[in-house]
Write a protein that holds these residues in place. Structure first.
Motif, PDB file in Angstrom:
ATOM      1  N   MET A 197       0.843  -1.003   0.094  1.00 42.02           N
ATOM      2  CA  MET A 197      -0.157  -0.084   0.016  1.00 42.02           C
ATOM      3  C   MET A 197       0.726   1.372   0.028  1.00 42.02           C
ATOM      4  SD  MET A 197      -3.180   0.808   2.533  1.00 42.02           S
ATOM      5  CE  MET A 197      -3.854  -0.594   2.196  1.00 42.02           C
ATOM      6  N   LYS A 198       0.531   2.209  -0.856  1.00 44.08           N
ATOM      7  CA  LYS A 198       1.329   3.394  -0.788  1.00 44.08           C
ATOM      8  C   LYS A 198       0.967   4.516   0.029  1.00 44.08           C
ATOM      9  CE  LYS A 198       3.378   2.246  -5.112  1.00 44.08           C
ATOM     10  NZ  LYS A 198       4.796   2.263  -5.315  1.00 44.08           N
ATOM     11  N   ARG A 199       2.278   5.211   0.571  1.00 40.67           N
ATOM     12  CA  ARG A 199       2.051   6.033   1.649  1.00 40.67           C
ATOM     13  C   ARG A 199       2.217   7.675   0.927  1.00 40.67           C
ATOM     14  NH1 ARG A 199       5.545   3.243   6.367  1.00 40.67           N
ATOM     15  NH2 ARG A 199       3.842   1.847   7.084  1.00 40.67           N
ATOM     16  N   ILE A 200       1.344   8.404   1.264  1.00 36.10           N
ATOM     17  CA  ILE A 200       1.355   9.763   0.690  1.00 36.10           C
ATOM     18  C   ILE A 200       1.584  10.715   2.085  1.00 36.10           C
ATOM     19  CG2 ILE A 200       0.271  11.602  -0.294  1.00 36.10           C
ATOM     20  CD1 ILE A 200       0.525   8.812  -2.134  1.00 36.10           C
ATOM     21  N   GLY A 201       2.929  11.243   1.896  1.00 35.09           N
ATOM     22  CA  GLY A 201       3.296  12.322   3.124  1.00 35.09           C
ATOM     23  C   GLY A 201       2.278  13.662   2.620  1.00 35.09           C
ATOM     24  N   GLU A 207     -10.289   6.706  -0.997  1.00 38.37           N
ATOM     25  CA  GLU A 207     -10.950   5.891  -2.097  1.00 38.37           C
ATOM     26  C   GLU A 207     -10.138   5.042  -2.704  1.00 38.37           C
ATOM     27  OE1 GLU A 207     -12.587   6.991  -6.502  1.00 38.37           O
ATOM     28  OE2 GLU A 207     -13.978   7.749  -4.784  1.00 38.37           O
ATOM     29  N   LYS A 208      -8.805   5.584  -2.889  1.00 39.60           N
ATOM     30  CA  LYS A 208      -7.842   4.797  -3.401  1.00 39.60           C
ATOM     31  C   LYS A 208      -6.884   4.071  -2.533  1.00 39.60           C
ATOM     32  CE  LYS A 208      -8.395   6.784  -7.488  1.00 39.60           C
ATOM     33  NZ  LYS A 208      -8.852   6.011  -8.735  1.00 39.60           N
ATOM     34  N   LYS A 209      -7.438   4.069  -1.325  1.00 35.24           N
ATOM     35  CA  LYS A 209      -6.833   3.206  -0.057  1.00 35.24           C
ATOM     36  C   LYS A 209      -5.527   3.618  -0.047  1.00 35.24           C
ATOM     37  CE  LYS A 209     -10.217  -0.275  -0.056  1.00 35.24           C
ATOM     38  NZ  LYS A 209     -11.290   0.557   0.260  1.00 35.24           N
ATOM     39  N   TYR A 210      -4.973   4.659   0.098  1.00 35.27           N
ATOM     40  CA  TYR A 210      -3.785   5.222   0.262  1.00 35.27           C
ATOM     41  C   TYR A 210      -3.447   5.389   1.941  1.00 35.27           C
ATOM     42  CZ  TYR A 210      -2.572   6.636  -4.428  1.00 35.27           C
ATOM     43  OH  TYR A 210      -2.537   6.759  -5.671  1.00 35.27           O
ATOM     44  N   GLN A 211      -2.052   5.338   2.552  1.00 39.78           N
ATOM     45  CA  GLN A 211      -1.941   5.447   3.859  1.00 39.78           C
ATOM     46  C   GLN A 211      -1.433   6.860   3.516  1.00 39.78           C
ATOM     47  OE1 GLN A 211       0.505   2.683   5.490  1.00 39.78           O
ATOM     48  NE2 GLN A 211      -0.738   1.040   5.212  1.00 39.78           N
ATOM     49  N   ILE A 212      -1.718   7.564   4.812  1.00 41.56           N
ATOM     50  CA  ILE A 212      -1.145   8.971   4.875  1.00 41.56           C
ATOM     51  C   ILE A 212      -0.231   9.031   6.279  1.00 41.56           C
ATOM     52  CG2 ILE A 212      -2.034  11.160   5.694  1.00 41.56           C
ATOM     53  CD1 ILE A 212      -4.489  11.046   4.144  1.00 41.56           C
ATOM     54  N   VAL A 213       0.777   9.891   5.868  1.00 42.87           N
ATOM     55  CA  VAL A 213       2.001  10.304   6.493  1.00 42.87           C
ATOM     56  C   VAL A 213       1.792  11.559   6.844  1.00 42.87           C
ATOM     57  CG1 VAL A 213       4.266  10.139   7.008  1.00 42.87           C
ATOM     58  CG2 VAL A 213       3.128   8.208   5.962  1.00 42.87           C
ATOM     59  N   ARG A 216     -12.069   5.281   7.641  1.00 43.33           N
ATOM     60  CA  ARG A 216     -11.098   4.376   8.483  1.00 43.33           C
ATOM     61  C   ARG A 216      -9.745   4.080   7.621  1.00 43.33           C
ATOM     62  NH1 ARG A 216     -16.019   0.482  10.418  1.00 43.33           N
ATOM     63  NH2 ARG A 216     -16.688   2.123  11.510  1.00 43.33           N
ATOM     64  N   GLY A 217      -9.337   5.149   7.129  1.00 41.92           N
ATOM     65  CA  GLY A 217      -8.048   5.040   6.385  1.00 41.92           C
ATOM     66  C   GLY A 217      -6.877   5.005   7.373  1.00 41.92           C
ATOM     67  N   ILE A 218      -5.766   4.676   6.828  1.00 39.31           N
ATOM     68  CA  ILE A 218      -4.584   4.632   7.736  1.00 39.31           C
ATOM     69  C   ILE A 218      -4.275   5.908   8.054  1.00 39.31           C
ATOM     70  CG2 ILE A 218      -2.344   3.336   7.959  1.00 39.31           C
ATOM     71  CD1 ILE A 218      -4.824   1.526   8.527  1.00 39.31           C
ATOM     72  N   LEU A 219      -3.609   6.302   8.943  1.00 43.66           N
ATOM     73  CA  LEU A 219      -3.088   7.593   9.482  1.00 43.66           C
ATOM     74  C   LEU A 219      -2.018   7.318  10.380  1.00 43.66           C
ATOM     75  CD1 LEU A 219      -6.236   9.635  10.385  1.00 43.66           C
ATOM     76  CD2 LEU A 219      -4.880  10.166   8.487  1.00 43.66           C
ATOM     77  N   THR A 259      11.873  11.401   8.796  1.00 44.71           N
ATOM     78  CA  THR A 259      11.090  10.103   8.916  1.00 44.71           C
ATOM     79  C   THR A 259       9.991  10.211   7.933  1.00 44.71           C
ATOM     80  OG1 THR A 259      11.726  10.217  11.107  1.00 44.71           O
ATOM     81  CG2 THR A 259       9.693   9.140  10.625  1.00 44.71           C
ATOM     82  N   MET A 260       9.279  11.392   7.716  1.00 44.54           N
ATOM     83  CA  MET A 260       8.120  11.658   6.820  1.00 44.54           C
ATOM     84  C   MET A 260       8.764  11.341   5.569  1.00 44.54           C
ATOM     85  SD  MET A 260       6.006  14.750   8.664  1.00 44.54           S
ATOM     86  CE  MET A 260       4.564  14.464   7.199  1.00 44.54           C
ATOM     87  N   GLU A 261       9.953  11.781   5.150  1.00 42.62           N
ATOM     88  CA  GLU A 261      10.508  11.747   3.722  1.00 42.62           C
ATOM     89  C   GLU A 261      10.781  10.259   3.547  1.00 42.62           C
ATOM     90  OE1 GLU A 261      14.358  13.000   1.073  1.00 42.62           O
ATOM     91  OE2 GLU A 261      13.167  14.804   2.331  1.00 42.62           O
ATOM     92  N   ASN A 262      11.228   9.549   4.638  1.00 47.16           N
ATOM     93  CA  ASN A 262      11.586   8.339   4.316  1.00 47.16           C
ATOM     94  C   ASN A 262      10.687   7.431   4.150  1.00 47.16           C
ATOM     95  OD1 ASN A 262      14.413   8.647   4.293  1.00 47.16           O
ATOM     96  ND2 ASN A 262      14.552   8.379   6.354  1.00 47.16           N
ATOM     97  N   LEU A 263       9.360   7.600   4.990  1.00 48.12           N
ATOM     98  CA  LEU A 263       8.077   6.640   4.971  1.00 48.12           C
ATOM     99  C   LEU A 263       7.214   6.894   3.842  1.00 48.12           C
ATOM    100  CD1 LEU A 263       6.816   7.059   8.576  1.00 48.12           C
ATOM    101  CD2 LEU A 263       7.940   4.955   7.186  1.00 48.12           C
ATOM    102  N   SER A 264       7.313   8.036   3.073  1.00 48.32           N
ATOM    103  CA  SER A 264       6.347   8.465   1.929  1.00 48.32           C
ATOM    104  C   SER A 264       7.071   8.105   0.636  1.00 48.32           C
ATOM    105  CB  SER A 264       6.104   9.768   1.938  1.00 48.32           C
ATOM    106  OG  SER A 264       5.715  10.158   3.409  1.00 48.32           O
ATOM    107  N   ASP A 265       5.987   7.683  -0.186  1.00 48.14           N
ATOM    108  CA  ASP A 265       6.380   7.533  -1.554  1.00 48.14           C
ATOM    109  C   ASP A 265       5.878   8.579  -2.422  1.00 48.14           C
ATOM    110  OD1 ASP A 265       6.666   4.484  -1.287  1.00 48.14           O
ATOM    111  OD2 ASP A 265       4.658   4.292  -0.617  1.00 48.14           O
ATOM    112  N   ALA A 266       5.137   9.687  -1.959  1.00 42.09           N
ATOM    113  CA  ALA A 266       4.854  10.801  -2.689  1.00 42.09           C
ATOM    114  C   ALA A 266       4.594  11.672  -1.711  1.00 42.09           C
ATOM    115  CB  ALA A 266       3.806  10.506  -3.880  1.00 42.09           C
TER     116      ALA A 266
END
Length: 180
Positions: free
Chosen positions: A1-5, A31-37, A57-60, A93-100
């Motif tokens: 699952m992609k993580r968006i910072g 809707e796209k089921k991204y995780q948010i950082v 119920r999205g992942i934060l 940390t945020m930069e490392n965890l995020s895909d975009a």
């Protein structure tokens, strides 16, 4: 699952100007089921984003420096809360965890986070997509700043391609989907 910072302002005074579009962005990302950082906040646009995303119920994943880890500031429903020693570690940390990355309207801290990710991308520490949600031309000054730096030859044309300034949540998520 992609993580968006996501970087966003923490001023409650800004909410009336941007709430609708930030909630719309949260709906589309859920809707796209991204995780948010994000900065773990429950205030300002961070709060708007986190509350709306939580309703889906999205992942934060909240990332907060220890000195800001206070109940009046931190969203209590983060799926994961990462407490860092300081602001510098938080950004790393945020930069490392995020895909975009998506940058929402905000103040000095938000601009610091944007410029930090932009500089890292320029130096090729990463090649992650970087978007500004340009609600009501909020980020017009960034385009102006980049043009001024370009005209004085501090940057070249390729530097202006390191980020995209997009006017609507729908178009932003469409571009995000294409880039990941």
């Amino acid at each position: 699952m992609k993580r968006i910072g996501i970087f966003a302002g923490s001023s409650d005074l800004s909410i009336p100007f941007f709430k609708k579009e930030v909630e719309q962005l949260a709906d589309l990302l859920a809707e796209k089921k991204y995780q948010i950082v994000y900065g773990a906040g429950k205030v300002g646009l961070m709060g708007v984003l986190s509350q709306k995303y939580y309703e889906h119920r999205g992942i934060l994943i909240g990332v907060v420096p220890h000195y800001l880890n206070r109940s009046e500031l931190v969203f209590e429903h983060c799926n994961e809360l990462i407490v860092t020693k300081d602001l510098h570690e938080r950004k790393e940390t945020m930069e490392n965890l995020s895909d975009a990355f998506i940058v929402l309207p905000g103040g000095i801290g938000t601009m610091d986070e944007f410029l930090n990710v932009l500089a890292s991308k320029q130096l090729k520490y990463h090649n992650k997509p970087l978007f500004l949600l340009n609600i009501d031309n909020f980020f017009g000054f960034v385009r102006d700043m980049m043009e001024t730096m370009f005209s004085h030859r501090f940057i070249h044309d390729g530097h202006k391609q390191l980020y995209q300034c997009i006017d609507t949540p729908e178009e932003l998520v469409e571009k995000l989907e294409q880039s990941l």
